[in-house]
Design a protein around this motif. Structure first.
Motif, PDB file in Angstrom:
ATOM      1  N   ASN A 524       0.386  10.332  32.823  1.00 57.71           N
ATOM      2  CA  ASN A 524       0.877   9.522  31.073  1.00 57.71           C
ATOM      3  C   ASN A 524       1.999  10.125  30.773  1.00 57.71           C
ATOM      4  N   GLU A 525       3.236   9.569  30.614  1.00 57.97           N
ATOM      5  CA  GLU A 525       3.539  10.732  30.298  1.00 57.97           C
ATOM      6  C   GLU A 525       4.642  10.630  29.254  1.00 57.97           C
ATOM      7  N   LEU A 526       4.498  11.244  28.229  1.00 59.86           N
ATOM      8  CA  LEU A 526       5.279  10.835  26.820  1.00 59.86           C
ATOM      9  C   LEU A 526       6.094  11.659  26.089  1.00 59.86           C
ATOM     10  N   MET A 527       7.253  11.241  26.063  1.00 55.30           N
ATOM     11  CA  MET A 527       8.262  12.412  25.733  1.00 55.30           C
ATOM     12  C   MET A 527       8.639  12.232  23.664  1.00 55.30           C
ATOM     13  N   ASN A 560      11.992  18.770  22.224  1.00 55.08           N
ATOM     14  CA  ASN A 560      11.375  17.909  22.664  1.00 55.08           C
ATOM     15  C   ASN A 560      10.108  18.286  23.229  1.00 55.08           C
ATOM     16  N   ALA A 561       9.149  18.083  22.982  1.00 52.27           N
ATOM     17  CA  ALA A 561       8.110  17.998  23.927  1.00 52.27           C
ATOM     18  C   ALA A 561       7.427  16.785  24.715  1.00 52.27           C
ATOM     19  N   VAL A 562       6.789  16.620  26.144  1.00 53.73           N
ATOM     20  CA  VAL A 562       6.258  16.033  26.826  1.00 53.73           C
ATOM     21  C   VAL A 562       5.044  16.354  26.558  1.00 53.73           C
ATOM     22  N   LEU A 563       4.431  15.356  26.684  1.00 55.50           N
ATOM     23  CA  LEU A 563       3.135  15.098  26.775  1.00 55.50           C
ATOM     24  C   LEU A 563       2.450  14.973  27.811  1.00 55.50           C
ATOM     25  N   ASP A 682       5.537   3.042  24.929  1.00 57.44           N
ATOM     26  CA  ASP A 682       6.849   4.187  25.790  1.00 57.44           C
ATOM     27  C   ASP A 682       5.816   4.875  26.469  1.00 57.44           C
ATOM     28  N   VAL A 683       4.951   4.966  26.939  1.00 55.17           N
ATOM     29  CA  VAL A 683       4.310   6.120  27.680  1.00 55.17           C
ATOM     30  C   VAL A 683       4.403   5.199  29.090  1.00 55.17           C
ATOM     31  N   ARG A 684       4.577   6.637  29.877  1.00 57.15           N
ATOM     32  CA  ARG A 684       4.951   5.528  31.791  1.00 57.15           C
ATOM     33  C   ARG A 684       4.721   6.544  32.608  1.00 57.15           C
ATOM     34  N   THR A 685       3.275   5.414  33.270  1.00 62.26           N
ATOM     35  CA  THR A 685       2.589   6.232  34.326  1.00 62.26           C
ATOM     36  C   THR A 685       2.371   6.435  35.218  1.00 62.26           C
ATOM     37  N   SER A 686       2.524   7.248  36.114  1.00 65.46           N
ATOM     38  CA  SER A 686       3.213   7.097  38.072  1.00 65.46           C
ATOM     39  C   SER A 686       1.635   7.654  38.410  1.00 65.46           C
ATOM     40  N   LEU A 687       2.014   7.811  39.817  1.00 66.25           N
ATOM     41  CA  LEU A 687       0.615   8.030  40.670  1.00 66.25           C
ATOM     42  C   LEU A 687       1.639   9.544  41.367  1.00 66.25           C
TER      43      LEU A 687
END
Length: 860
Positions: A524-527, A560-563, A682-687
């Motif tokens: 899960n990625e969040l800017m 910017n902080a990317v979790l 706004d969380v983007r989920t990727s595999l």
């Protein structure tokens, strides 16, 4: 042959050992220059052939040109070969079973294009007319649409467009979809009928996520009308740096709007329009070639200079019977010519044979590691042979001239008695009393022996110093070259990515169990934003982060902080990899993450690739996380995350960000605790997955995926990165191994010759009562003196050369200067081992000599 030359030949035959050692020294030197030049040329040839095999052979492309412009390009003096290429467009592939690839992508080439681009026929033949076509075998294999050779197909060809997007989509853009289904359409369609004449293997330039199967037709220049346009792709007659300016001028003169260059291939020819990169290449080439040439010169000079005293004595004897200065000099030059005629051809053959044998071993390794299409081939250029011969001839001349000149200035009796070389004054051989107290009389005698014949001692130390400089300089050069390649690569660490606009973890989990999947991670990625103090910004980054004072928050700069929230299993494995306990980082009362410490980025002002810290931070410090409403521009503090660890290790699926961005790796559970429902959307989920068969895995994904999922199969890009880094590693370790072997041979050659020339001296010491134990002790101390003196001079000089190389690399790649401590430690240990081994080997060969016979012996 005159009498002096006959005596010279006789002297060489009588002193067989010294002659042989001198010849071997010159052979090693010539072989080194030949091998290094051949290695560099062959490596660049490999990269050129690999680039051509993957992307085709071309240098310049003029886009959208008409028939008149084509004639101008073809008649240009720099054009060697002209290829015509044209992207016709997309056509709907009826009854295609793969929903992600519903099109045929039609591309046209002329006959020359079929030769210059990697198009491999699997059945049938290539098109010869503009109404003929070949289809990718994937049409039948993946789309399950059957067409036979000889079939006629009618296609409506157009451009992929979508409302709100100005440009048409290309093969690099996946099928544009939304939750309701495909939202792109084909516009500006026209009908074309083709006859299928064959099938081709899937082209290497077709991205795995491309929505169209490649189909190739023929472009006939004679049928073009004044309104038809194609791309003119040119192979140049001569590849030189002026091609950039020449192509731009040609385009301007003929009203051609767009010109592109095959930068990757041109770079392997040593040509680039990047001034910084060109400067780096020239400086590094100059430094490394200077080091190698100096090393080569030193090898040859040592081979001669180590036995100057023997030649001086022989020349003195000639002078005593009436030889003139000119005759003495002629004698020495004739000796050098004989040695050169024997050594130089053998050295060139030895260098060639050594590289050929090395490549035979390396090729099997490359093929086994990556299945590379191209192999290393030994490429010998006339220039490399001329350089090796030229350096050797000049060095032999200098090495012969200096002792000849020296001998011609001294009297015959002094030359015979060797009084000019060995000085026995008390001041000359004086040693510290501390040496005798600490190490005994054997160490004192050993040091006095070195001082009494200072020239021979200096030549041996010089040989050791050159070997140290060669190894450390080449080691630093190749390691930094490899680092530069890594900085310039994409560093993709996965094969397949699946993402979408409204994707949940549950939608992706089934794909992790597919056949051939070796590793998978759901992220899960969040800017978000954060603000940092001025002193926390690494040096050199301030100008890249400069912003309007009104945008600062309490005097702090915006970052910017990317979790990156990893699934539990992936996070545990990653934490273990970086040496952390995952449980300590998942404390809900004190949430912590792992900060990626370094970033690399392209400086827009200098066009340099720089590496620096992402933030001046310490473990235990906190990072404030802010969310921003981009409509109202309102900033809101949502939480703090503690820095639990700093690392350069990247988890699968995470790429290193640029300047002004913090990558924070946390567990999925920690991420859910840090953010609120307002930003959850706004969380983007990727595999991200790795697979033993990426293409088969992609097919399995596409069979059951939702229409709004994007599948990016990047294994081709990843393989290319891995291939480049592997090639650089092969070059690196091959280069270092070559220089190491040459350095060891140089040390053995120098020391063994020196010991052989001193056997009368050793016999004299034994004749006055020195025991074998005492003799060995003396030689051990001499070895230590040699090693210490060589390290004392060699390492500082090497560090200075390393810093010069670092400054050269800074023209394009900017990162901190660090000393190669492991290489330095290795050199220190290796010098003592090699010197000791050479001493031991040489002394063992002298043990069987009779003392009386050795004292009477004149020749070596």
């Amino acid at each position: 042959m005159n009498i002096v030359n006959k005596l010279t030949v006789r002297h060489l035959k009588e002193n067989k050992r010294r002659t042989l050692v001198t010849i071997i020294g010159v052979i090693i030197s010539v072989a080194m220059v030949m091998a290094v030049a051949t290695l560099g040329v062959s490596f660049m040839d490999l990269l050129q052939r690999q680039s051509i095999a993957t992307d085709g052979e071309w240098h310049v492309q003029y886009e959208n040109v008409d028939s008149d412009q084509i004639e101008a390009i073809e008649s240009d003096e720099s054009t060697k070969t002209l290829v015509l290429a044209n992207d016709v467009g997309y056509a709907k592939l009826d009854e295609a079973k793969n929903e992600s690839k519903p099109y045929l992508f039609i591309k046209e080439y002329n006959a020359q294009g079929f030769k210059n681009f990697p198009i491999e026929i699997s059945e049938g033949r290539l098109p010869q007319e503009d109404n003929e076509i070949v289809l990718s075998e994937e049409v039948a294999g993946n789309a399950k649409v059957k067409h036979g050779i000889g079939d006629q197909i009618t296609l409506n060809v157009g451009e992929r467009q979508m409302k709100g997007v100005e440009r048409p989509f290309s093969q690099n853009d996946p099928l544009q979809t939304d939750v309701e289904g495909a939202s792109e359409s084909l516009e500006n369609q026209n009908t074309r009928t083709y006859k299928i004449v064959g099938t081709i293997k899937r082209p290497t330039w077709e991205p795995a996520w491309a929505p169209g199967y490649t189909a190739i037709s023929y472009v006939d220049q004679s049928l073009m009308n004044s309104k038809d346009t194609v791309d003119a792709v040119v192979v140049l007659d001569k590849v030189k740096r002026s091609l950039y300016e020449h192509a731009e001028t040609l385009a301007k003169q003929n009203n051609i709007e767009n010109v592109t260059f095959n930068d990757e291939l041109l770079r392997y020819y040593g040509v680039t329009d990047n001034d910084n990169l060109l400067k780096t290449m020239l400086l590094l080439t100059g430094i490394i070639m200077s080091v190698i040439i100096i090393g080569s010169v030193a090898l040859i000079y040592n081979a001669f200079a180590i036995s100057v005293s023997e030649r001086s004595r022989h020349l003195g004897m000639l002078a005593s019977v009436g030889a003139t200065k000119r005759q003495k000099q002629t004698s020495v030059f004739f000796e050098g010519a004989i040695i050169g005629l024997i050594s130089i051809p053998l050295g060139i053959l030895a260098g060639y044979a050594g590289i050929a044998a090395t490549f035979m071993f390396i090729n099997s390794f490359i093929e086994g590691a990556l299945g590379g299409t191209e192999k290393l081939q030994v490429v010998v250029t006339p220039l490399s042979i001329l350089v090796a011969c030229g350096i050797s001839i000049i060095t032999i001349f200098i090495s012969s001239y200096m002792p000849a000149r020296k001998a011609s200035k001294i009297s015959a009796i002094d030359a015979i008695r060797q009084t000019q070389d060995i000085k026995l004054s008390g001041k000359t051989v004086k040693t510290s009393k501390l040496i005798r107290k600490l190490f005994g009389i054997e160490a004192e005698i050993g040091l006095k022996n070195l001082k009494r014949n200072k020239r021979r001692y200096q030549v041996t130390v010089f040989s050791l110093v050159i070997s140290i400089i060669l190894f450390l300089s080449v080691s630093y050069f190749t390691s930094n070259l490899e680092k530069s390649v890594e900085l310039s690569q994409q560093n993709i660490n996965y094969d397949i990515q699946i993402s979408g606009n409204s994707v949940e973890k549950e939608d992706l989990e089934p794909f992790t169990n597919l056949k051939n999947v070796s590793n998978a991670s759901i992220i899960n990625e969040l800017m978000l934003n954060t603000y940092v103090d001025d002193d926390a910004i690494p040096d050199g980054l301030e100008k890249n982060l400069y912003q309007d004072e009104s945008l600062l928050k309490d005097g702090k700069y915006q970052y910017n902080a990317v979790l990156h929230g990893l699934d539990e299993q992936s996070f545990k494995e990653y934490a273990k990899k970086v040496g952390m306990d995952a449980e300590k980082l998942q404390d809900p009362e004190k949430p912590a993450g792992i900060l990626i410490e370094n970033v690399s980025y392209m400086d827009p002002e200098t066009s340099k690739i720089k590496e620096t810290k992402s933030l001046n931070a310490r473990i235990g410090e906190s990072i404030e996380l802010y969310s921003m409403n981009y409509e109202t521009e309102e900033v809101k503090l949502i939480n703090n995350v503690e820095i639990g660890a700093l690392t350069d290790e990247l988890p699968m699926g995470v790429s290193r960000s640029g300047a002004g961005v913090l990558d924070v790796i946390v567990s999925e559970e920690t991420m859910n605790g840090l953010i609120d429902k307002e930003v959850q959307k706004d969380v983007r989920t990727s595999l991200y997955m790795n697979s033993s068969d990426p293409m088969a895995t992609q097919e399995a994904i596409e069979e059951g995926k939702r229409s709004d999922l994007y599948v990016y199969n990047v294994f081709q890009n990843r393989e290319r990165d891995k291939q480049m880094i592997l090639f650089m590693s092969v070059f690196t370790y091959g280069f270092i191994s070559l220089i190491s072997l040459i350095s060891i041979a140089n040390i053995f050659n120098t020391i063994s010759t020196s010991i052989s020339l001193r056997k009368r001296e050793f016999a004299m010491l034994k004749s006055v009562g020195m025991t074998p134990k005492g003799f060995n002790k003396m030689m051990n101390y001499e070895s230590i003196f040699y090693g210490m003196k060589a390290i004392l001079y060699g390492i500082p000089i090497s560090i200075a050369i390393m810093f010069l190389m670092y400054l050269s690399f800074r023209s394009t790649f900017v990162y901190g200067f660090t000393l190669p401590w492991m290489s330095l430690l290795f050199v220190i240990i290796a010098i003592f081992i090699i010197v000791g081994s050479a001493m031991f080997y040489s002394i063992k060969k002298l043990e069987k000599n009779n003392i009386v016979d050795t004292l009477k012996q004149e020749n070596v």
